[in-house]
Every structure is written in C-alpha cells, then in structure tokens.
Design a protein around this motif. Structure first.
Motif, short mmCIF file in Angstrom:
data_model
loop_
_atom_site.label_atom_id
_atom_site.label_comp_id
_atom_site.label_asym_id
_atom_site.label_seq_id
_atom_site.Cartn_x
_atom_site.Cartn_y
_atom_site.Cartn_z
N ASP A 121 0.81 -1.23 0.00
CA ASP A 121 0.00 0.00 0.00
C ASP A 121 0.84 1.27 0.00
N CYS A 122 1.56 1.50 -1.07
CA CYS A 122 2.39 2.70 -1.20
C CYS A 122 1.63 3.76 -2.00
N SER A 123 1.97 5.02 -1.74
CA SER A 123 1.34 6.12 -2.48
C SER A 123 1.57 5.99 -3.98
N ASN A 124 2.74 5.47 -4.35
CA ASN A 124 3.02 5.22 -5.77
C ASN A 124 4.07 4.13 -5.89
N GLN A 125 4.24 3.63 -7.07
CA GLN A 125 5.14 2.51 -7.33
C GLN A 125 6.60 2.87 -7.06
N TYR A 126 6.98 4.14 -7.28
CA TYR A 126 8.36 4.57 -7.06
C TYR A 126 8.75 4.44 -5.59
N LYS A 128 7.44 2.33 -3.40
CA LYS A 128 7.57 0.91 -3.10
C LYS A 128 8.91 0.37 -3.57
N GLU A 153 2.49 11.56 1.37
CA GLU A 153 2.82 10.25 0.82
C GLU A 153 3.12 9.27 1.95
#
Length: 190
Positions: A121-126, A128, A153
């Motif tokens: 559950d990250c704000s965006n793939q970067y 993670k 974030e």
C-alpha cells in the motif's frame, strides 16, 4: 498663480494639523511593527508519522484439539498475528534521502518471532521500489537506509509474527525531525 497661492495658504493654515497626523501615523506604524515582531511564528515542520493501523491475532480461538496445527509455509505457528504500520510524511516538507543521518529502523524484541515483512500500500510505485531496494531485515530489525516521501505520501509495512502482537521500537535520526509521531503503537511510545 491663484491656484498656487490657495495651496500655500491652505498649507500654512493647516500645517500643524498635518504634522500632528503625520506624527500619529508614524507612532502607530512603529507600534504595529513592534507588535508584529513579538508575535510567535509557527513555521511548518517536517514530520514523520508511524501509525499502527492493524494489530491483531489471526486466530481468535483454537480450542483444545491437539490435532489442530497451523502452518506458515512449512513452519508450525501457535499464535499468528498481523501488524500493519503506515509510515507517512504528515509534515509540510518532503523527507528526502539526504535527511537520513542514520537509517530508519523498526526493531522487534528478541522473543518476537517474525515470520514475514512486506512493503504494501504505497502512495506510488516509485516509493515501493525505493523502500524495497533500501531495506533489509536482520537480527530482529527492519532497516530502511533512506526513502523520499513528499507531504501526504506513505507506505505500509505488514508484519506477520508468531507468539502474539510484537513489541515495536522505532529508531531514527532524521534532519529536521526530533521525534516520530507514533499513533496507536501497541508497545506504547517506545
């Protein structure tokens, strides 16, 4: 000429009034400037929050049946628990890689048996990708060397343990952040 004479006469007649008004405006301006300079200034801060959103046993009641066994992979477990911790930039400024004077760590007690740790559950793939690339788990400690989080974030750390809800201690040294904002930490403010 007549207009100039009227202006000079008007000024001579009211010069004392103009001087008094000018003096009062000057005194008022100085007082206002002093008062404004004495007001406390609250600048936005850097802030990192560690929010325990879920910390519960995965099995509520096993009963007394000795034939009932739970496995995690190939390993037998007795009291599996899941704990989710959201790491969020709750401040007004980005937390950058250069802010890390010491890596960010989540430390577990020796008696905690950690079965699995996942970044979810990250704000965006970067985020993670960066957190996974910069993290390692060894000696009962999840260490994340550094990460970039803009305001708002976040990323989530899911921990599966055996033996009950783990006692968690956070360790960090970040530029501009004297202490973490710990919310719902089952171990208290450790």
């Amino acid at each position: 000429m007549i207009m100039r004479k009227r202006i000079v006469d008007f000024y001579n007649k009211h010069s004392v009034t103009f001087n008094i008004v000018s003096l009062l405006i000057t005194i008022g301006s100085v007082c206002l400037a002093i008062w404004i300079s004495k007001q406390p200034v609250t600048l936005p801060q850097k802030e990192l929050s560690c929010i325990t959103t879920n910390s519960k046993s995965l099995v509520l009641m096993l009963g007394n049946d000795s034939n009932l066994k739970l496995l995690y992979g190939e390993r037998e477990v007795s009291k599996p628990c899941i704990t989710s911790i959201v790491i969020q930039n709750s401040g007004a400024y980005p937390i950058t890689n250069s802010d890390f004077l010491k890596p960010f760590s989540i430390v577990f007690q020796d008696e905690d048996k950690i079965l699995s740790i996942n970044i979810t559950d990250c704000s965006n793939q970067y985020i993670k990708e960066e957190v996974i690339e910069n993290s390692r788990f060894e000696n009962q400690q999840l260490t994340i060397d550094n990460f970039l989080l803009n305001p708002g974030e976040m990323f989530t750390v899911d921990i599966i343990s055996d033996g009950g809800i783990p006692l968690i201690r956070f360790d960090h040294r970040l530029e501009g952040i004297s202490e973490l904002n710990l919310i719902n930490n089952p171990s208290g403010q450790i």
